[in-house]
Design an enzyme around this catalytic site. Sequence first.
Site, PDB file in Angstrom:
ATOM      1  N   LEU A 123       0.847  -1.202   0.000  1.00 37.87           N
ATOM      2  CA  LEU A 123       0.000   0.000   0.000  1.00 37.87           C
ATOM      3  C   LEU A 123       0.878   1.246   0.000  1.00 37.87           C
ATOM      4  O   LEU A 123       0.512   2.279  -0.540  1.00 37.87           O
ATOM      5  CB  LEU A 123      -0.901   0.020   1.248  1.00 37.87           C
ATOM      6  CG  LEU A 123      -1.806  -1.197   1.447  1.00 37.87           C
ATOM      7  CD1 LEU A 123      -2.466  -1.145   2.818  1.00 37.87           C
ATOM      8  CD2 LEU A 123      -2.864  -1.235   0.351  1.00 37.87           C
ATOM      9  N   GLU A 178       2.648   5.677   7.089  1.00 38.08           N
ATOM     10  CA  GLU A 178       3.963   5.792   6.434  1.00 38.08           C
ATOM     11  C   GLU A 178       4.701   7.046   6.869  1.00 38.08           C
ATOM     12  O   GLU A 178       5.931   7.023   7.020  1.00 38.08           O
ATOM     13  CB  GLU A 178       3.815   5.754   4.907  1.00 38.08           C
ATOM     14  CG  GLU A 178       3.265   4.446   4.343  1.00 38.08           C
ATOM     15  CD  GLU A 178       4.057   3.224   4.746  1.00 38.08           C
ATOM     16  OE1 GLU A 178       5.270   3.344   4.994  1.00 38.08           O
ATOM     17  OE2 GLU A 178       3.452   2.138   4.834  1.00 38.08           O
ATOM     18  N   HIS A 181       6.490   6.253   9.955  1.00 37.34           N
ATOM     19  CA  HIS A 181       7.810   5.641   9.703  1.00 37.34           C
ATOM     20  C   HIS A 181       8.830   6.705   9.290  1.00 37.34           C
ATOM     21  O   HIS A 181       9.973   6.704   9.754  1.00 37.34           O
ATOM     22  CB  HIS A 181       7.737   4.605   8.578  1.00 37.34           C
ATOM     23  CG  HIS A 181       7.039   3.330   8.914  1.00 37.34           C
ATOM     24  ND1 HIS A 181       7.253   2.634  10.081  1.00 37.34           N
ATOM     25  CD2 HIS A 181       6.136   2.587   8.199  1.00 37.34           C
ATOM     26  CE1 HIS A 181       6.516   1.529  10.064  1.00 37.34           C
ATOM     27  NE2 HIS A 181       5.833   1.481   8.945  1.00 37.34           N
ATOM     28  N   HIS A 187       6.787  -0.343  13.778  1.00 38.25           N
ATOM     29  CA  HIS A 187       5.482  -0.977  14.011  1.00 38.25           C
ATOM     30  C   HIS A 187       5.289  -1.299  15.491  1.00 38.25           C
ATOM     31  O   HIS A 187       6.240  -1.658  16.178  1.00 38.25           O
ATOM     32  CB  HIS A 187       5.371  -2.270  13.193  1.00 38.25           C
ATOM     33  CG  HIS A 187       5.278  -2.022  11.716  1.00 38.25           C
ATOM     34  ND1 HIS A 187       6.006  -2.737  10.805  1.00 38.25           N
ATOM     35  CD2 HIS A 187       4.548  -1.125  11.013  1.00 38.25           C
ATOM     36  CE1 HIS A 187       5.714  -2.298   9.583  1.00 38.25           C
ATOM     37  NE2 HIS A 187       4.843  -1.317   9.682  1.00 38.25           N
ATOM     38  N   ALA A 209       2.271  -9.621  20.218  1.00 39.90           N
ATOM     39  CA  ALA A 209       3.066 -10.746  19.729  1.00 39.90           C
ATOM     40  C   ALA A 209       3.011 -10.856  18.214  1.00 39.90           C
ATOM     41  O   ALA A 209       3.464 -11.833  17.631  1.00 39.90           O
ATOM     42  CB  ALA A 209       2.586 -12.038  20.373  1.00 39.90           C
ATOM     43  N   ASP A 238      -8.299   0.982   7.967  1.00 45.75           N
ATOM     44  CA  ASP A 238      -8.303   2.421   8.249  1.00 45.75           C
ATOM     45  C   ASP A 238      -9.381   2.834   9.246  1.00 45.75           C
ATOM     46  O   ASP A 238      -9.158   3.700  10.098  1.00 45.75           O
ATOM     47  CB  ASP A 238      -8.512   3.211   6.956  1.00 45.75           C
ATOM     48  CG  ASP A 238      -7.226   3.355   6.148  1.00 45.75           C
ATOM     49  OD1 ASP A 238      -6.250   2.628   6.431  1.00 45.75           O
ATOM     50  OD2 ASP A 238      -7.204   4.199   5.236  1.00 45.75           O
TER      51      ASP A 238
HETATM   52  N1  ARG Z   1       3.303  -0.609   4.751  1.00 46.44           N
HETATM   53  C1  ARG Z   1       1.994  -1.176   4.962  1.00 46.44           C
HETATM   54  C2  ARG Z   1       1.718  -2.067   3.760  1.00 46.44           C
HETATM   55  O1  ARG Z   1       1.727  -1.627   2.623  1.00 46.44           O
HETATM   56  C3  ARG Z   1       0.926  -0.108   5.121  1.00 46.44           C
HETATM   57  C4  ARG Z   1      -0.130  -0.440   6.126  1.00 46.44           C
HETATM   58  C5  ARG Z   1      -1.194   0.610   6.184  1.00 46.44           C
HETATM   59  N2  ARG Z   1      -2.363   0.217   6.954  1.00 46.44           N
HETATM   60  C6  ARG Z   1      -3.548   0.827   6.827  1.00 46.44           C
HETATM   61  N3  ARG Z   1      -4.577   0.486   7.576  1.00 46.44           N
HETATM   62  N4  ARG Z   1      -3.741   1.768   5.953  1.00 46.44           N
HETATM   63  O2  ARG Z   1       1.509  -3.247   3.926  1.00 46.44           O
HETATM   64 ZN    ZN Z   2       4.495   0.035   8.241  1.00 45.06          ZN
END
Ligand code: ARG
Ligand code: ZN
Length: 266
Positions: A123, A178, A181, A187, A209, A238
């Site tokens: 994503l 993001e 990060h 995370h 865990a 989301d």
């Molecule tokens: N880096 C993660 C991926 O692409 C993004 C997670 C985003 N989560 C969300 N609920 N928008 O797997």
């Molecule tokens: Zn991430």
Amino acid sequence: TEDTYRIPVVVHVIHFGEPLGTGANISDEQILSQIDVLNKDYARLNDDASNTPEMFLGVAGAMDIRFELARRTPDGLPTDGIVRINGGRESWSMNDDAEFKSLSYWNSENYLNIWVINLTGYLGYSQFPVSDLPGLEGSPDVAESDGVVISYEVFGSTDYGDFDLDDQYNKGRTTTHEVGHFFGLRHTWGDTNDCNDDNDFVADTPDQAGNTIGCPAGVRTACGVNTMYQNYLDYTDDECMNLFTIQQIERMSTVLENSPRRASLL
Ligand code: ARG
Ligand code: ZN
Ligand code: CA
């Protein structure tokens, strides 16, 4: 630390010649909706802050930060902070990182670069900051790739308009995650499947865990504590995410004030 942090943002829309407002060539409105989400989520002005469980209200934090689309280009010319480029290709993967970033990039000392592309496999993803903080060892010190990459199907929020977004990821939280990060957050589960509450290097996020997916209901327990699956740095949908913690915000503030290509943004 008392002034509001101001972050100039440039959004590079790398499309494939689609008419404006269709496919990967997303509309200005969709982009603006994402900037609104960032401003709301980081300041804890998100409407769904009311969904944060009472047991976590004591650690829920608000950051004094404003994300603003750039008003000047690196050459000092007026801009709306949006660059549109036909990348000549329908989709991209993380392996193409250097290629699509080289098509459009503004110096990362002064701008948060966000590349919106048709991304396969993820994503979104980010470059971590260069920092001495635990958990940030080995971040690449490369200016030309610094920033955030987001798939066009999860950029923006359907709370602000009728955008064609992925149902699970339609509230702009991929970019919230993001950018977390990009500001140095790991995370919440620390990318390991053990019970060690230090592995995201943030003391007020409970042990997990592993990650949480979907949108659980009610209290979930792991490692002898209640899981904060509403945290933006977990992997839930989301609509289930609604908070950063105070110590996550402290960590991001430390990075913002001390890291190369972060402190220079302010
Ligand atoms: N880096 C993660 C991926 O692409 C993004 C997670 C985003 N989560 C969300 N609920 N928008 O797997
Ligand atoms: Zn991430
Ligand atoms: Ca923790």
